[in-house]
Design an enzyme around this catalytic site. Sequence first.
Site, PDB file in Angstrom:
ATOM      1  CG  ASP A 281      44.604  33.562  20.008  1.00  0.00           C
ATOM      2  OD1 ASP A 281      44.651  34.521  19.220  1.00  0.00           O
ATOM      3  OD2 ASP A 281      45.184  33.551  21.105  1.00  0.00           O
TER       4      ASP A 281
ATOM      5  CG  ASP B  24      52.496  34.391  16.530  1.00  0.00           C
ATOM      6  OD1 ASP B  24      51.570  35.089  16.041  1.00  0.00           O
ATOM      7  OD2 ASP B  24      53.066  34.685  17.599  1.00  0.00           O
TER       8      ASP B  24
ATOM      9  CD  GLU C 100      44.103  38.713  19.450  1.00  0.00           C
ATOM     10  OE1 GLU C 100      43.691  37.635  19.914  1.00  0.00           O
ATOM     11  OE2 GLU C 100      45.300  38.914  19.169  1.00  0.00           O
TER      12      GLU C 100
ATOM     13  CG  HIS D 164      48.406  36.489  16.137  1.00  0.00           C
ATOM     14  ND1 HIS D 164      48.476  35.177  16.571  1.00  0.00           N
ATOM     15  CD2 HIS D 164      47.414  37.055  16.863  1.00  0.00           C
ATOM     16  CE1 HIS D 164      47.566  34.973  17.512  1.00  0.00           C
ATOM     17  NE2 HIS D 164      46.905  36.088  17.707  1.00  0.00           N
TER      18      HIS D 164
ATOM     19  CD  GLU E 210      48.952  38.522  19.852  1.00  0.00           C
ATOM     20  OE1 GLU E 210      48.263  39.242  20.597  1.00  0.00           O
ATOM     21  OE2 GLU E 210      49.026  37.282  19.994  1.00  0.00           O
ATOM     22  CD  GLU E 211      49.172  34.002  20.915  1.00  0.00           C
ATOM     23  OE1 GLU E 211      49.414  34.428  22.057  1.00  0.00           O
ATOM     24  OE2 GLU E 211      48.018  33.777  20.510  1.00  0.00           O
TER      25      GLU E 211
ATOM     26  CG  HIS F 248      46.514  30.940  24.783  1.00  0.00           C
ATOM     27  ND1 HIS F 248      47.383  31.837  25.364  1.00  0.00           N
ATOM     28  CD2 HIS F 248      46.259  31.437  23.542  1.00  0.00           C
ATOM     29  CE1 HIS F 248      47.629  32.839  24.525  1.00  0.00           C
ATOM     30  NE2 HIS F 248      46.949  32.600  23.410  1.00  0.00           N
TER      31      HIS F 248
END
Length: 381
Positions: free
Chosen positions: A101, A70, A164, A68, A135-136, A350
Amino acid sequence: MTETQSLELAKALISRPSVTPDDRDCQKLLVERLYKIGFAAEELHFGDTKNIWLRRGTKVPVVCFAGHTDVVPTGPVEKWDSPPFEPTERDGRLYGRGAADMKTSIACFVTACERFVAEHPDHQGSIALLITSDEEGDALDGTTKVVDVLKARGELIDYCIVGEPTAVDKLGDMIKNGRRGSLSGNLTVKGKQGHIAYPHLAINPVHTFAPALLELTQEVWDEGNKYFPPTSFQISNINGGTGATNVIPGELNVKFNFRFSTESTEAGLKQRVHAILDKHGVQYDLQWSCSGQPFLTQAGKLTDVARAAIAETCGIEAELSTTGGTSDGRFIKAIAKELIELGPSNATIHQINENVRLNDIPKLSAVYEGILARLLAGNAV
């Protein structure tokens, strides 16, 4: 390792502030790179979400990388030691939102493809990439929609690598070969509001729910198995009352979540929760949401190949694990025979000052290339 192409591509991706679901032309950059080595690109956009399906070859087996573009919001920018969308090398690490990520993983697989195709232009099977910008976020218009399209036309995946971040202490120490299911409940316990001095004229939902809560938290839902830990039940929020000290609340809201193994089912967990609530005479309304079923890739060819590539590049033996949260693997498993997750360290995902180790970047690309070589060029495991 002196390979720098992966680092430069990772920086180019990180510099694009692609907060979910805004792709900010990250996918365009990938298409430009992969088109040069024979990949065909198919845009599969839904709403504000951009998805791309890239494929080189028409034969099987199909080896697919899923990722992903995003990222999650940065949080307070002033708390970052360097601007989150200005990729910065510092103290042996690459800093920036999406570094771990999962923009570095995407960059590493793209450069792995470039080297692999240069060495094996007539490789066996096909190489594919499934990339989404959702995805997020809600993950409603991303990978799940692409999977629906591929499934409808019978386009299946033999081996899938989801990029991931999976490493715990060092690159390659963990491969995710499955994930637990996630089942959430939003419970409203009904009572009757009243003055706290006159409890006989009210029904306190906190009190009526307490015995059921105790049983729910003490219940053994299953014992887990070889690949999965036991199913867990956790309360995430409890809220009731007006804030006053002299009012018995009329309702109690409880939010909870199961992370469940393949030893339990969504239907079975729901039935057991309802049975406990009914047993204790709780008056309630309960809304359910299942964001993913558990899935598992048994130890086999893909896990063996990945472990061999890791051992060759990193000199360590990878552990197979199903711990952690959900990923888009839960959607892809519907069309993938074997699926794993493999990427850089998850220690800072994150977080403020998200980062990856600089020396892990060329190694991760080499691991991905090693997997391709073993699956599509006949290299020995």
